[in-house]
Enzyme design. Structure first.
Site, PDB file in Angstrom:
ATOM      1  N   THR A 180      58.094  -2.343 -18.248  1.00 20.57           N
ATOM      2  CA  THR A 180      58.932  -1.792 -17.639  1.00 20.57           C
ATOM      3  C   THR A 180      60.142  -1.886 -18.424  1.00 20.57           C
ATOM      4  O   THR A 180      60.185  -2.453 -19.294  1.00 20.57           O
ATOM      5  CB  THR A 180      59.056  -2.813 -16.330  1.00 20.57           C
ATOM      6  OG1 THR A 180      58.072  -2.637 -15.323  1.00 20.57           O
ATOM      7  CG2 THR A 180      60.577  -2.547 -15.686  1.00 20.57           C
ATOM      8  N   GLY A 191      55.036  -6.935  -9.478  1.00 18.98           N
ATOM      9  CA  GLY A 191      55.929  -6.446  -8.660  1.00 18.98           C
ATOM     10  C   GLY A 191      55.813  -7.437  -7.183  1.00 18.98           C
ATOM     11  O   GLY A 191      56.676  -7.756  -6.486  1.00 18.98           O
ATOM     12  N   GLY A 208      56.625  -0.957  -5.971  1.00 12.08           N
ATOM     13  CA  GLY A 208      56.992  -2.298  -6.666  1.00 12.08           C
ATOM     14  C   GLY A 208      58.175  -2.979  -6.505  1.00 12.08           C
ATOM     15  O   GLY A 208      58.866  -2.592  -5.381  1.00 12.08           O
ATOM     16  N   THR A 217      60.693  -8.011 -14.457  1.00 15.53           N
ATOM     17  CA  THR A 217      59.428  -7.251 -14.979  1.00 15.53           C
ATOM     18  C   THR A 217      58.253  -7.986 -14.753  1.00 15.53           C
ATOM     19  O   THR A 217      58.317  -9.429 -15.013  1.00 15.53           O
ATOM     20  CB  THR A 217      59.454  -6.842 -16.314  1.00 15.53           C
ATOM     21  OG1 THR A 217      58.110  -6.617 -16.884  1.00 15.53           O
ATOM     22  CG2 THR A 217      59.970  -7.942 -17.194  1.00 15.53           C
ATOM     23  N   GLY A 218      57.067  -7.668 -14.191  1.00 17.21           N
ATOM     24  CA  GLY A 218      55.909  -8.400 -13.928  1.00 17.21           C
ATOM     25  C   GLY A 218      55.339  -7.734 -12.836  1.00 17.21           C
ATOM     26  O   GLY A 218      55.419  -6.787 -12.267  1.00 17.21           O
ATOM     27  N   ARG A 249      51.873   3.127  -3.519  1.00 16.50           N
ATOM     28  CA  ARG A 249      52.550   1.659  -3.860  1.00 16.50           C
ATOM     29  C   ARG A 249      53.849   1.745  -4.551  1.00 16.50           C
ATOM     30  O   ARG A 249      53.989   2.451  -5.315  1.00 16.50           O
ATOM     31  CB  ARG A 249      51.363   0.988  -4.690  1.00 16.50           C
ATOM     32  CG  ARG A 249      51.770  -0.416  -4.828  1.00 16.50           C
ATOM     33  CD  ARG A 249      52.383  -0.565  -6.628  1.00 16.50           C
ATOM     34  NE  ARG A 249      52.646  -1.946  -6.860  1.00 16.50           N
ATOM     35  CZ  ARG A 249      53.574  -2.411  -7.948  1.00 16.50           C
ATOM     36  NH1 ARG A 249      54.227  -1.433  -8.648  1.00 16.50           N
ATOM     37  NH2 ARG A 249      53.701  -3.561  -8.241  1.00 16.50           N
TER      38      ARG A 249
HETATM   39  N1  ASP Z   1      57.619  -4.670 -12.041  1.00 19.12           N
HETATM   40  C1  ASP Z   1      56.816  -3.577 -12.029  1.00 19.12           C
HETATM   41  C2  ASP Z   1      56.050  -3.366 -10.816  1.00 19.12           C
HETATM   42  O1  ASP Z   1      55.530  -4.202 -10.429  1.00 19.12           O
HETATM   43  C3  ASP Z   1      55.985  -3.696 -13.316  1.00 19.12           C
HETATM   44  C4  ASP Z   1      56.346  -4.144 -14.426  1.00 19.12           C
HETATM   45  O2  ASP Z   1      57.503  -4.801 -14.584  1.00 19.12           O
HETATM   46  O3  ASP Z   1      55.505  -4.108 -15.361  1.00 19.12           O
HETATM   47  O4  ASP Z   1      55.978  -2.050 -10.469  1.00 19.12           O
END
Ligand code: ASP
Length: 289
Positions: free
Chosen positions: A158, A212, A188, A209-210, A186
């Site tokens: 992200t 979500g 996030g 980021t991660g 969906r």
């Molecule tokens: N946080 C983002 C989501 O869940 C994805 C990511 O940060 O890689 O959409």
């Protein structure tokens, strides 16, 4: 700035890929440095730096967005102004070239905080934001990632920017294609103010980021701000609690970048990697692992 948390390791990343990521981060960081040296407002820096990253297909945002389970892009983005607590966000965009511009437009030109899917796109088109057909977003990288994910491997990524500008104002923004192979529709954490993005001049600015869903359940971005507001912990101590204790308690994986009200830069992640770069008036760095 960050370019996503993930599972890159020194051993698995080719030198070529390593330098692609570093160049992408460095190009974005330099854009931000140049704008801040010319006294640009932090919010403009957030938008312009994220736009550059949204145009670079190596990042999971804009052009390089990952694909949902139908093989389409659905992009989320948000932005927040820490001096007023104004915020704007968009979710599930399929054709807007720069979702971060759309988030800024929602903040500046609507009475709302979050608009989604085709009505959000209609709103953007009324303001002449650039749009593109599906082909623009269908990069080989994203198609390969979808195939891998359908075969069951996880990948994040992200982009996010946090700025404390010359006036001491903090702003933050996040933009993403979400998670590969997500169910269509969906949404996030990235467009959820308080989950993926938060900014308040009195506490800090944050971009996450991660995975979500976990960041939404823990209101991670606002949680960091709240810890700073209600305790005497340093920003790094507060981040460590979230990343090393709270997220693992629900098996949440990811990371965040932040700046506190005094300009202290801090970050944390519990994945193998998080692409990131920082600059202060005296120092800058680019890191991956
Ligand atoms: N946080 C983002 C989501 O869940 C994805 C990511 O940060 O890689 O959409």
């Amino acid at each position: 700035i960050h370019g996503g948390a993930g599972s890159l390791s020194k051993e698995s990343l080719s030198l070529e890929a390593d330098s692609l990521y570093r160049n992408g981060l460095s190009e974005a960081l330099n854009k931000g440095i140049e704008m801040l040296q010319n006294d640009a407002p932090g919010l403009d820096v957030v938008v312009e730096v994220i736009k550059l990253m949204e145009s670079n297909p190596i990042f999971n945002a804009g052009r390089g967005s990952v694909l949902n389970n139908l093989g389409q892009v659905e992009m989320d983005a948000s932005i927040m102004d820490g001096s007023t607590l104004d915020a704007g966000a968009v979710a599930s965009l399929q054709h807007i070239v720069h979702p971060i511009e759309a988030a800024r437009l929602v903040m500046d030109s609507s009475k709302h905080v979050l608009l989604s899917s085709s009505p959000a796109e209609e709103f953007c088109l009324a303001y002449q934001l650039d749009s593109a057909s599906n082909d623009y977003f269908l990069t080989d990288k994203a198609l390969r990632a979808l195939k891998r994910s359908q075969e069951n491997s996880k990948k994040f990524g992200t982009v996010g920017v946090v700025v404390r500008d010359g006036k001491g104002h903090i702003s933050a923004g996040t933009s993403t294609g979400g998670m590969t192979n997500k169910r269509y529709g969906r949404i996030g954490d990235a467009p959820i103010i308080g989950a993926g993005t938060y900014a308040n001049d009195a506490t800090c600015g944050v971009s996450c980021t991660g995975h979500g869903e976990m960041f939404i359940r823990l209101s991670v971005a606002h949680e960091l701000s709240a810890i700073l507001e209600h305790t005497d912990l340093t920003i790094q101590e507060a981040i460590d609690i979230i990343i090393d204790k709270k997220l693992p308690s629900i098996e949440g994986k990811g990371g965040l970048i932040a700046i506190d009200r005094n300009g202290k830069i801090a970050f944390g992640f519990n994945t193998r990697s998080m692409l990131r770069a920082f600059a202060t008036p005296s120092h800058s760095a680019i890191e991956i692992y």
